[in-house]
Scaffold this active site. Structure first.
Site, mmCIF file in Angstrom:
data_model
loop_
_atom_site.group_PDB
_atom_site.id
_atom_site.type_symbol
_atom_site.label_atom_id
_atom_site.label_comp_id
_atom_site.label_asym_id
_atom_site.label_seq_id
_atom_site.Cartn_x
_atom_site.Cartn_y
_atom_site.Cartn_z
ATOM 1 N N ASN A 1 -5.982 17.488 15.127
ATOM 2 C CA ASN A 1 -6.855 18.445 15.821
ATOM 3 C C ASN A 1 -8.314 17.991 15.719
ATOM 4 O OD1 ASN A 1 -6.631 19.053 13.078
ATOM 5 N ND2 ASN A 1 -6.983 21.240 13.357
ATOM 6 N N HIS B 1 2.983 23.606 12.530
ATOM 7 C CA HIS B 1 2.189 24.784 12.204
ATOM 8 C C HIS B 1 2.940 25.960 12.820
ATOM 9 C CE1 HIS B 1 -1.812 26.994 11.860
ATOM 10 N NE2 HIS B 1 -1.099 27.797 12.626
ATOM 11 N N ASP C 1 -3.893 20.783 2.897
ATOM 12 C CA ASP C 1 -4.492 21.350 4.107
ATOM 13 C C ASP C 1 -6.020 21.340 3.991
ATOM 14 O OD1 ASP C 1 -4.778 22.488 6.610
ATOM 15 O OD2 ASP C 1 -4.190 24.510 6.001
ATOM 16 N N HIS D 1 2.298 24.104 5.327
ATOM 17 C CA HIS D 1 1.704 25.212 4.553
ATOM 18 C C HIS D 1 2.506 26.521 4.599
ATOM 19 C CE1 HIS D 1 0.172 25.858 8.588
ATOM 20 N NE2 HIS D 1 -0.852 25.038 8.448
ATOM 21 N N HIS E 1 -7.385 17.233 7.093
ATOM 22 C CA HIS E 1 -8.220 17.282 8.296
ATOM 23 C C HIS E 1 -9.485 16.473 8.045
ATOM 24 C CE1 HIS E 1 -5.739 20.375 10.209
ATOM 25 N NE2 HIS E 1 -5.605 20.875 8.989
ATOM 26 N N ASP F 1 -0.830 20.730 14.473
ATOM 27 C CA ASP F 1 -1.380 21.596 13.432
ATOM 28 C C ASP F 1 -2.644 22.302 13.884
ATOM 29 O OD1 ASP F 1 -1.180 22.617 10.708
ATOM 30 O OD2 ASP F 1 -3.100 21.609 10.452
ATOM 31 N N HIS G 1 -15.585 22.593 6.491
ATOM 32 C CA HIS G 1 -16.457 23.190 7.503
ATOM 33 C C HIS G 1 -17.899 23.101 7.034
ATOM 34 C CE1 HIS G 1 -13.328 24.868 10.077
ATOM 35 N NE2 HIS G 1 -12.714 25.328 8.999
#
Length: 430
Positions: free
Chosen positions: A95, A180, A306, A233, A63, A153, A310
């Site tokens: 995403n 996902h 994965d 995952h 990501h 995902d 953040h």
């Protein structure tokens, strides 16, 4: 431009062997000894000092948060973090905002990836418009625009009819579909694995069947459609049992496991700790043992991080309110090497298959995952012998939300080359 990597340890014939590697115009020209006698002096020399030189690692599940969420990560920081981890090719999940759900949006992201990425970035498109709708994307169009696979995902495709049509559309144009797997009607807004640990901490749980039920549905749809169906995952023993049975039946299904689901379980959550909140969650010790068994017996095809950065604020407070996800691309090789190769559960060669060769092969990334004459010079120089501590201050990702900070490991990436050019060296660390 020629570059010679001298005194490199490379994995050949099931063991480490010392060789030199000659690079010319971004590709490997020769591997062997005394190469200067055959090809003359190189313009640039890198002394590997007897360290391991690996084919660049490949992570199909990253990501980057760019565009639209750049407080968490950017294309630049995420790909530099990838290079720090020894990765030279990554798959960027869709995403983001805007979602790459049209050919034009995909083409724009592909162009940016090529222009601004420190490593090769393969771009996912979404399966459906806006990633959570029931309206399918233009599969032919997004493939022509450069998408290498499709995924929603972060969200499971909730309707079986939509998923079947998506699989048929992806199969028709030869795109892998990476799922996902999560049934929202069984999810119940949990924040960690359902079970005695969640009960003791007073936290809402996510049960195993919310994942396994969609895997079971999807493998039947994959058989009907002929798509390459890839489970993201995987985390539960039940999911892995379904995948194992599907493979035996000849269904074209592959799966990945994340390092944290191999190394940690919900019993490592001793308090309300957002750094251990991810989706799928850390499961029971029984599930973790099933993941290890699946890795060792070949049911699991690859390791993928994965990587989900953040901000510090988003990972603060309680698991009830903090964001799902942890970083992983800078720590994956080290924790896997330390846990599985140092203990002799896996050979170094097998780990490289799981983290480089197989993901490249299965996702059609034909120029990735190779250390061979004629292949792109996508390489990582790794110190396998020096023990070090994973520290947030050394991370190049914007996100420091890792449960592995403070862990002592082996497998320190010293340099990463992409197309023969240095993408990362230890002097670039923060």
């Amino acid at each position: 431009m020629t570059t010679l990597i001298k005194n490199a340890q490379i994995w050949q014939q099931d063991r480490l062997q010392t060789n030199d590697i000659l690079i010319e115009d971004g590709r490997i020209k020769a591997i062997g000894h005394q190469l200067h006698e055959q090809f003359g002096p190189a313009e640039h020399v890198i002394c590997a000092d007897g360290h391991f030189v690996s084919p660049g690692l490949v992570d199909v599940h990253v990501h980057l948060r760019d565009p639209g969420q750049t407080a968490k990560e950017t294309l630049a920081t995420g790909t530099l973090a990838a290079a720090h981890g020894g990765f030279t090719t990554i798959g960027a999940m869709p995403n983001v905002d805007p979602v790459p759900d049209t050919p034009a949006k995909v083409a724009k992201m592909v162009a940016r990836n090529q222009q601004e990425g420190h490593v090769h970035v393969a771009q996912y498109a979404s399966i459906t418009e806006q990633r959570t709708s029931e309206t399918l994307v233009d599969f032919e169009g997004i493939k022509q625009a450069g998408a290498f696979a499709v995924s929603n995902d972060g969200s499971g495709v909730q309707t079986a009819g939509t998923m079947l049509q998506a699989m048929q559309g992806a199969a028709k144009v030869g795109l892998p579909l990476a799922a996902h797997v999560e049934d929202d009607s069984l999810y119940h807004h949990g924040v960690m694995n359902a079970g005695p640990v969640a009960d003791r901490l007073g936290l809402p749980g996510i049960n195993n069947v919310s994942e396994a039920a969609q895997v079971a549905r999807d493998v039947m749809l994959a058989e009907a459609s002929g798509v390459h169906y890839h489970v993201c995952h995987v985390s539960t023993a039940e999911s892995l049992r379904v995948i194992r049975d599907a493979k035996r039946a000849g269904i074209n299904v592959t799966c990945e496991v994340s390092p944290h689901h191999l190394l940690l379980s919900d019993e490592d959550i001793t308090m309300d700790n957002p750094m251990l909140k991810m989706n799928p969650p850390l499961r029971s010790p029984k599930d973790r043992a099933a993941m290890v068994a699946g890795l060792l017996d070949g049911t699991i095809d690859m390791v993928a991080t994965d990587h989900a950065p953040h901000t510090d604020a988003e990972k603060a407070g309680s698991m009830k309110t903090a964001s799902f996800g942890i970083t992983g691309i800078e720590t994956a090789f080290a924790v896997m090497y330390t846990t599985f190769v140092k203990s002799h559960l896996l050979t170094l060669g097998r780990l490289i298959e799981l983290m480089s060769t197989r993901p490249a092969q299965l996702f059609g990334l034909t120029d990735a995952g190779q250390l061979a004459v004629g292949a792109p010079a996508d390489l990582a120089i790794i110190d396998l012998d020096h023990e070090y501590e994973i520290q947030a201050a050394q991370m190049l990702s914007k996100g420091h939300n890792s449960p592995f900070i403070g862990r002592h490991v082996y497998g320190d990436v010293l340099m990463t080359l992409v197309d023969g050019q240095k993408a990362y060296g230890k002097d670039q660390q923060a």
